[in-house]
Design a protein around this motif. Structure first.
Motif, PDB file in Angstrom:
ATOM      1  N   SER A  34       3.439   9.156  23.399  1.00  0.00           N
ATOM      2  CA  SER A  34       3.210   7.849  24.000  1.00  0.00           C
ATOM      3  C   SER A  34       1.757   7.450  23.790  1.00  0.00           C
ATOM      4  O   SER A  34       0.849   8.272  23.950  1.00  0.00           O
ATOM      5  CB  SER A  34       3.523   7.917  25.499  1.00  0.00           C
ATOM      6  OG  SER A  34       3.337   6.660  26.108  1.00  0.00           O
ATOM      7  N   PHE A  35       1.541   6.193  23.438  1.00  0.00           N
ATOM      8  CA  PHE A  35       0.200   5.644  23.287  1.00  0.00           C
ATOM      9  C   PHE A  35      -0.002   4.575  24.347  1.00  0.00           C
ATOM     10  O   PHE A  35       0.849   3.709  24.528  1.00  0.00           O
ATOM     11  CB  PHE A  35       0.020   5.017  21.894  1.00  0.00           C
ATOM     12  CG  PHE A  35      -0.006   6.020  20.793  1.00  0.00           C
ATOM     13  CD1 PHE A  35      -1.197   6.600  20.392  1.00  0.00           C
ATOM     14  CD2 PHE A  35       1.167   6.391  20.164  1.00  0.00           C
ATOM     15  CE1 PHE A  35      -1.222   7.540  19.368  1.00  0.00           C
ATOM     16  CE2 PHE A  35       1.162   7.327  19.136  1.00  0.00           C
ATOM     17  CZ  PHE A  35      -0.038   7.900  18.740  1.00  0.00           C
ATOM     18  N   ARG A  36      -1.135   4.647  25.038  1.00  0.00           N
ATOM     19  CA  ARG A  36      -1.479   3.664  26.077  1.00  0.00           C
ATOM     20  C   ARG A  36      -2.685   2.880  25.598  1.00  0.00           C
ATOM     21  O   ARG A  36      -3.690   3.457  25.185  1.00  0.00           O
ATOM     22  CB  ARG A  36      -1.814   4.374  27.382  1.00  0.00           C
ATOM     23  CG  ARG A  36      -2.265   3.429  28.468  1.00  0.00           C
ATOM     24  CD  ARG A  36      -2.826   4.190  29.658  1.00  0.00           C
ATOM     25  NE  ARG A  36      -3.381   3.272  30.615  1.00  0.00           N
ATOM     26  CZ  ARG A  36      -2.999   3.179  31.870  1.00  0.00           C
ATOM     27  NH1 ARG A  36      -2.060   3.980  32.326  1.00  0.00           N
ATOM     28  NH2 ARG A  36      -3.556   2.313  32.675  1.00  0.00           N
ATOM     29  N   GLU A  37      -2.568   1.563  25.695  1.00  0.00           N
ATOM     30  CA  GLU A  37      -3.653   0.671  25.299  1.00  0.00           C
ATOM     31  C   GLU A  37      -3.835  -0.373  26.398  1.00  0.00           C
ATOM     32  O   GLU A  37      -2.857  -0.987  26.830  1.00  0.00           O
ATOM     33  CB  GLU A  37      -3.283  -0.002  23.972  1.00  0.00           C
ATOM     34  CG  GLU A  37      -4.297  -0.948  23.434  1.00  0.00           C
ATOM     35  CD  GLU A  37      -3.884  -1.555  22.098  1.00  0.00           C
ATOM     36  OE1 GLU A  37      -4.554  -2.516  21.693  1.00  0.00           O
ATOM     37  OE2 GLU A  37      -2.912  -1.087  21.466  1.00  0.00           O
ATOM     38  N   GLU A  38      -5.051  -0.538  26.879  1.00  0.00           N
ATOM     39  CA  GLU A  38      -5.347  -1.562  27.877  1.00  0.00           C
ATOM     40  C   GLU A  38      -5.639  -2.867  27.147  1.00  0.00           C
ATOM     41  O   GLU A  38      -6.541  -2.923  26.298  1.00  0.00           O
ATOM     42  CB  GLU A  38      -6.565  -1.159  28.720  1.00  0.00           C
ATOM     43  CG  GLU A  38      -6.370   0.097  29.541  1.00  0.00           C
ATOM     44  CD  GLU A  38      -5.416  -0.070  30.699  1.00  0.00           C
ATOM     45  OE1 GLU A  38      -5.304  -1.190  31.252  1.00  0.00           O
ATOM     46  OE2 GLU A  38      -4.775   0.930  31.071  1.00  0.00           O
ATOM     47  N   ILE A  39      -4.872  -3.904  27.457  1.00  0.00           N
ATOM     48  CA  ILE A  39      -5.088  -5.216  26.871  1.00  0.00           C
ATOM     49  C   ILE A  39      -5.215  -6.193  28.034  1.00  0.00           C
ATOM     50  O   ILE A  39      -4.229  -6.516  28.697  1.00  0.00           O
ATOM     51  CB  ILE A  39      -3.942  -5.623  25.920  1.00  0.00           C
ATOM     52  CG1 ILE A  39      -3.774  -4.587  24.808  1.00  0.00           C
ATOM     53  CG2 ILE A  39      -4.216  -7.010  25.336  1.00  0.00           C
ATOM     54  CD1 ILE A  39      -2.592  -4.835  23.887  1.00  0.00           C
ATOM     55  N   GLY A  40      -6.439  -6.614  28.304  1.00  0.00           N
ATOM     56  CA  GLY A  40      -6.686  -7.483  29.456  1.00  0.00           C
ATOM     57  C   GLY A  40      -6.328  -6.752  30.738  1.00  0.00           C
ATOM     58  O   GLY A  40      -6.773  -5.623  30.961  1.00  0.00           O
ATOM     59  N   ASP A  41      -5.474  -7.371  31.544  1.00  0.00           N
ATOM     60  CA  ASP A  41      -5.069  -6.775  32.826  1.00  0.00           C
ATOM     61  C   ASP A  41      -3.759  -6.000  32.724  1.00  0.00           C
ATOM     62  O   ASP A  41      -3.120  -5.707  33.723  1.00  0.00           O
ATOM     63  CB  ASP A  41      -4.954  -7.858  33.898  1.00  0.00           C
ATOM     64  CG  ASP A  41      -3.900  -8.906  33.583  1.00  0.00           C
ATOM     65  OD1 ASP A  41      -3.347  -8.894  32.455  1.00  0.00           O
ATOM     66  OD2 ASP A  41      -3.623  -9.752  34.451  1.00  0.00           O
TER      67      ASP A  41
END
Length: 150
Positions: free
Chosen positions: A117-124
């Motif tokens: 699994s890849f987690r990426e924060e994009i804005g909120d």
């Protein structure tokens, strides 16, 4: 030239959801995904769950989970399951998502071949891309957004 790849279609769907202001709700998610949502029974007493089946595109199922009124929960979750027969590999997704190593998690015991699994924060919003560990093909995209506590 227009990009017609499945990876592009997946990123376009994510972007439509990301542009929705505030916490996810049935009407904005249904509009963003051009899918009718219907409420189903949710095993979590604090949450409401909705589901829909897009008629076209790379996703077979859309699931939305939102807190019930007066619930202590604040997480709004939109999950998109890749349609059977659609194969999108990790290397294709890298052209559309950052897929940072620091946001990577491996679950080797998830059948049939484990999940990376890849987690990426994009804005909120936290965007999760789940891929089969061995074949590195996409299975699910999930977007997590918390309601603000203003």
């Amino acid at each position: 030239m227009t990009d017609t790849s499945q990876a592009y279609a997946i990123r376009a769907s994510v972007d439509r959801l990301l542009t929705a202001a505030g916490p996810f709700d049935p009407s904005t998610v249904a509009a963003a995904c051009a899918t009718e949502l219907r409420e189903i029974l949710c095993s979590n007493a604090f949450m409401r769950e909705f589901t829909g089946s897009p008629s076209t595109g790379p996703f077979e199922t859309l699931t939305l989970r939102i807190p019930r009124p007066y619930s202590p929960a604040s997480l709004h979750l939109a999950a998109l399951t890749v349609r059977t027969g659609v194969v999108v590999r990790q290397d294709e997704l890298r052209g559309y998502f950052a897929m940072p190593r620091q946001g990577m998690a491996l679950e080797p015991h998830v059948p049939p071949e484990g999940v990376v699994s890849f987690r990426e924060e994009i804005g909120d919003t936290a965007v999760f891309l789940d891929l089969r560990a061995k074949s590195r093909t996409l299975t699910t995209v999930a977007l997590h957004r918390h309601a603000s506590s203003d």
